[in-house]
Design an enzyme around this catalytic site. Structure first.
Site, short mmCIF file in Angstrom:
data_model
loop_
_atom_site.label_atom_id
_atom_site.label_comp_id
_atom_site.label_asym_id
_atom_site.label_seq_id
_atom_site.Cartn_x
_atom_site.Cartn_y
_atom_site.Cartn_z
N GLY A 267 0.99 -1.30 -0.24
CA GLY A 267 -0.01 0.00 0.13
C GLY A 267 0.81 1.39 0.25
CB CYS A 383 -2.35 0.76 11.85
SG CYS A 383 -2.05 -1.24 11.91
C1 LIG Z 1 2.09 -3.22 8.94
S1 LIG Z 1 2.33 -4.39 7.88
C2 LIG Z 1 3.09 -3.54 6.26
C3 LIG Z 1 2.15 -3.03 5.56
C4 LIG Z 1 2.74 -2.40 4.28
N1 LIG Z 1 3.67 -1.51 4.49
C5 LIG Z 1 1.52 -1.75 3.54
O1 LIG Z 1 1.54 -0.35 3.46
O2 LIG Z 1 0.75 -2.35 2.67
C6 LIG Z 1 3.95 -5.21 8.45
C7 LIG Z 1 4.66 -6.13 7.48
O3 LIG Z 1 5.90 -6.40 8.22
C8 LIG Z 1 6.47 -7.67 7.83
N2 LIG Z 1 7.10 -8.38 8.78
C9 LIG Z 1 6.96 -8.54 9.95
N3 LIG Z 1 8.21 -9.04 10.63
C10 LIG Z 1 9.17 -8.86 9.66
C11 LIG Z 1 10.59 -8.76 9.87
N4 LIG Z 1 11.17 -9.28 10.67
N5 LIG Z 1 11.32 -8.64 8.49
C12 LIG Z 1 10.39 -8.24 7.56
N6 LIG Z 1 9.24 -8.05 7.39
C13 LIG Z 1 8.65 -8.25 8.56
C14 LIG Z 1 4.70 -8.49 7.70
O4 LIG Z 1 5.03 -9.51 6.76
C15 LIG Z 1 4.06 -7.44 7.25
O5 LIG Z 1 3.72 -7.56 5.71
#
Ligand SMILES: C[S@@+](CC[C@H](N)C(=O)[O-])C[C@H]1O[C@@H](n2cnc3c(N)ncnc32)[C@H](O)[C@@H]1O
EC number: 2.1.1.176
Length: 446
Positions: A267, A383
Site C-alpha cells: 500500500g 496502525c
Molecule cells: C504493517 S504490515 C506492512 C504494510 C505495508 N507497509 C503496506 O502499506 O501495505 C507489516 C509487515 O511486516 C512484515 N514483517 C514482520 N516482521 C518482519 C521482519 N522481521 N522482517 C521483515 N518484514 C517483517 C509482515 O510480513 C507485514 O507484511
C-alpha cells in the site's frame, strides 16, 4: 443450503475453533451461494457476534443459571446470534430473531433446549421493555466499558490512560462501527476528477477527504471493489486516509533511493512510487513471500516500474548501509487502531504480544536506521495506539542515537504532540488509528 443464520452459525463455529473471522466468512461464502441480501445479513451476524462477544456473554451470565463458559459451545454460539440480533439489529423483527434462534437450536443438536433458548431471549426482551439498558453493568469503570463495548479490560486501560473516560467511550463506539473504504488515486494514470466522474457515472458516490490530495471515500455499500471503474486500469488503490498520510510524511522525491523495510502488500510502497513519479529506486523488503506476491500484483496493476522486491527478515538485511535517502519502517504491530476492520483482532492480541511486538519494532528500527545516509529521513509508522509500540520505541531509539532527531510534520493533521509525533485518533478524525514520526539523521554515528 440458503439459510443465512445457519451459514453464520457454521462460520462462527470455525472462528471458535481458531479460524480468523474473515477467512471463515470467505470459506462459507464460497461454499454456500447466498443471494446478496442474505449474504449481507450473514456477514453482519458473523462479524457482529465476534465483535460483541464479551457483551453477549455478559447477557448470558446475567440471565442463565450456568455461566457462558459452562454452556455447550454450540449453544453459546446460537445464543450469541440471538442476542446480537435483539440488541443490535433493530431492522430485524423481534419475533424473527427469537423464532430463528430457537430453530437453530433445534436443528443443531439442542432439540430439548428450545424452551430454554426461547425463555432466555424473551427474558431479555422483557428487561429491554422496562429499561433502555437491560444489561446490569459493574461499577468499576474499566470493566463497565469493557462489557458495554465488548473489549478486553487491558485495551480499555491502555485507552483510558491516554484519553480519559469520555474520549475512551467515543473511541470504543467508533471501533464498533462498520469500516469505511477509502481510495488513493494514482496520479500517474488518472486524477481525482476522472475517478470521481467515472464512479458517479456508475452510480457510486464518493467524497474527498480534507487535507489528503489523492483520497476519495466511498459513500455506501458498493459490492465487489474489483468491479468499480478504473480498478483494472490502475487508476486507484484501496488505502485508508490515515495510511495515506505516511508516504506524505516521508515526502519522497523523484530520483531518491528509498527502502521500505516492511513493505507488503505494498500500500505504502506503491504510494511512494507514485509520489516519486516512478523515478528512482524503491527496495520493497518483507519477510512474508505470499504478501510480497500481492505487492508485485499491485505494482503491476498500477503500472509502476521503480520497485524492486527483496525477501527476508529485515533485521538482517545486509546490503544497504548508508545508501538510502529515505527509509520507511511501517512496522508489524498489534493493530489496535484498526480493530473496526478485523472483528476478532481485539481477542487475539494480549499485553504479552504487545511487549513482543515492541521488542521486534525496536530491533527493526535500530538495524534499518543504519541504511539512511547522513541528512536522510526515516519514517516510523504503526496502525496501533499502544504507547509501548509507538512513543516508547521512538524514545528508546533517540536515547541510544543522539545523532537522530524528530522533524515535526509540515502539514497540519491530527494530534501532533511535542516532540512532533503524529497520532491519528480515529474517533476524532474518522479514519484508522495510526502513529507516525519523521526522523532525520543529522550526522554519522561514531
Ligand atoms: C504493517 S504490515 C506492512 C504494510 C505495508 N507497509 C503496506 O502499506 O501495505 C507489516 C509487515 O511486516 C512484515 N514483517 C514482520 N516482521 C518482519 C521482519 N522481521 N522482517 C521483515 N518484514 C517483517 C509482515 O510480513 C507485514 O507484511
Amino acid at each position: 443450503m440458503t439459510n443465512p443464520r445457519q451459514v453464520a452459525f457454521i462460520a462462527l463455529k470455525e472462528v471458535h475453533k481458531g479460524a480468523y473471522a474473515d477467512v471463515a466468512l470467505d470459506r462459507v461464502l464460497q461454499k454456500y451461494k447466498l443471494p446478496d441480501n442474505d449474504r449481507r445479513l450473514m456477514t453482519e451476524l458473523v462479524y457482529g457476534s465476534v465483535r460483541r462477544q464479551r457483551t453477549l456473554d455478559a447477557i448470558i451470565d446475567q440471565l442463565a443459571t450456568k455461566k457462558n463458559q459452562q454452556q455447550p459451545k454450540d449453544l453459546r454460539t446460537i445464543l450469541h446470534l440471538g442476542f446480537y440480533q435483539l440488541r443490535y439489529q433493530e431492522r430485524i423483527p423481534v419475533s424473527a430473531a427469537v423464532n430463528t434462534t430457537v430453530e437453530l437450536a433445534k436443528e443443531n443438536g439442542f432439540p430439548g433446549l428450545t424452551g430454554f433458548v426461547n425463555g432466555l431471549l424473551r427474558q431479555y426482551l422483557r428487561l429491554a421493555e422496562k429499561s433502555s439498558e437491560p444489561l446490569k453493568l459493574p461499577e468499576n469503570t474499566v470493566e463497565k466499558l469493557g462489557i458495554l463495548y465488548s473489549f478486553p479490560d487491558w485495551i480499555i486501560e491502555v485507552w483510558l490512560s491516554q484519553l480519559g473516560f469520555e474520549e475512551t467511550e467515543k473511541l470504543c463506539n467508533w471501533m464498533n462501527q462498520t469500516p469505511t473504504i477509502d481510495l488513493r488515486v494514482n496520479i500517474l494514470h488518472s486524477s481525482l476528477e476522472e475517478v470521481k466522474s467515472a464512479f458517479e457515472s456508475a452510480g457510486v458516490l464518493v467524497k474527498p477527504i480534507p487535507h489528503l490530495p489523492q483520497a476519495l471515500r466511498l459513500i455506501g455499500n458498493n459490492g465487489a471493489i474489483q468491479n468499480l471503474p478504473g480498478f483494472h486500469g490502475g487508476w486507484w488503490t484501496v488505502q485508508d486516509g490515515s495510511a495515506q498520510l505516511v508516504a506524505h510524511l516521508l515526502d519522497p522525491q523523484p530520483g531518491d533511493v528509498v527502502i521500505d523495510v516492511c513493505a507488503a502488500p505494498g500500500g505504502k510502497t506503491t504510494h511512494i512510487a507514485e509520489l516519486m513519479g516512478d523515478k528512482g529506486k524503491i527496495y520493497a523488503c518483507d519477510k512474508t513471500p505470499s504478501r510480497l506476491r500481492k505487492l508485485k500484483e499491485n505494482a503491476q496493476r498500477l503500472n509502476l516500474q521503480s520497485i524492486e522486491i527483496c525477501t527476508g527478515d529485515s533485521r538482517n538485511l545486509p546490503q544497504f548501509y548508508n545508501s538510502a535517502d529515505r527509509v520507511l519502517l511501517d512496522a508489524p504491530c498489534s493493530g489496535l487502531g484498526t480493530m473496526h476492520r478485523h472483528a476478532d483482532a481485539r481477542w487475539r492480541q494480549t499485553p504479552t504480544s504487545v511487549q513482543e511486538l515492541s521488542q521486534l519494532q525496536k530491533e527493526l528500527l535500530s538495524h534499518n536506521a543504519n541504511f539512511v545516509k547522513t541528512g536522510g529521513i526515516l519514517v516510523y509508522a504503526t496502525c496501533t495506539l499502544h504507547p509501548a509500540e509507538n512513543e516508547e520505541v521512538i524514545s528508546a531509539f533517540l536515547a541510544a542515537n543522539p545523532h537522530w532527531q524528530i522533524e515535526p510534520p509540515s502539514f497540519d493533521f491530527g494530534d501532533i504532540s511535542t516532540p512532533g509525533w503524529l497520532k491519528v485518533w480515529p474517533h476524532q478524525l474518522d479514519m484508522d488509528g495510526f502513529f507516525m514520526v519523521r526522523l532525520r539523521k543529522t550526522k554519522d554515528s561514531e
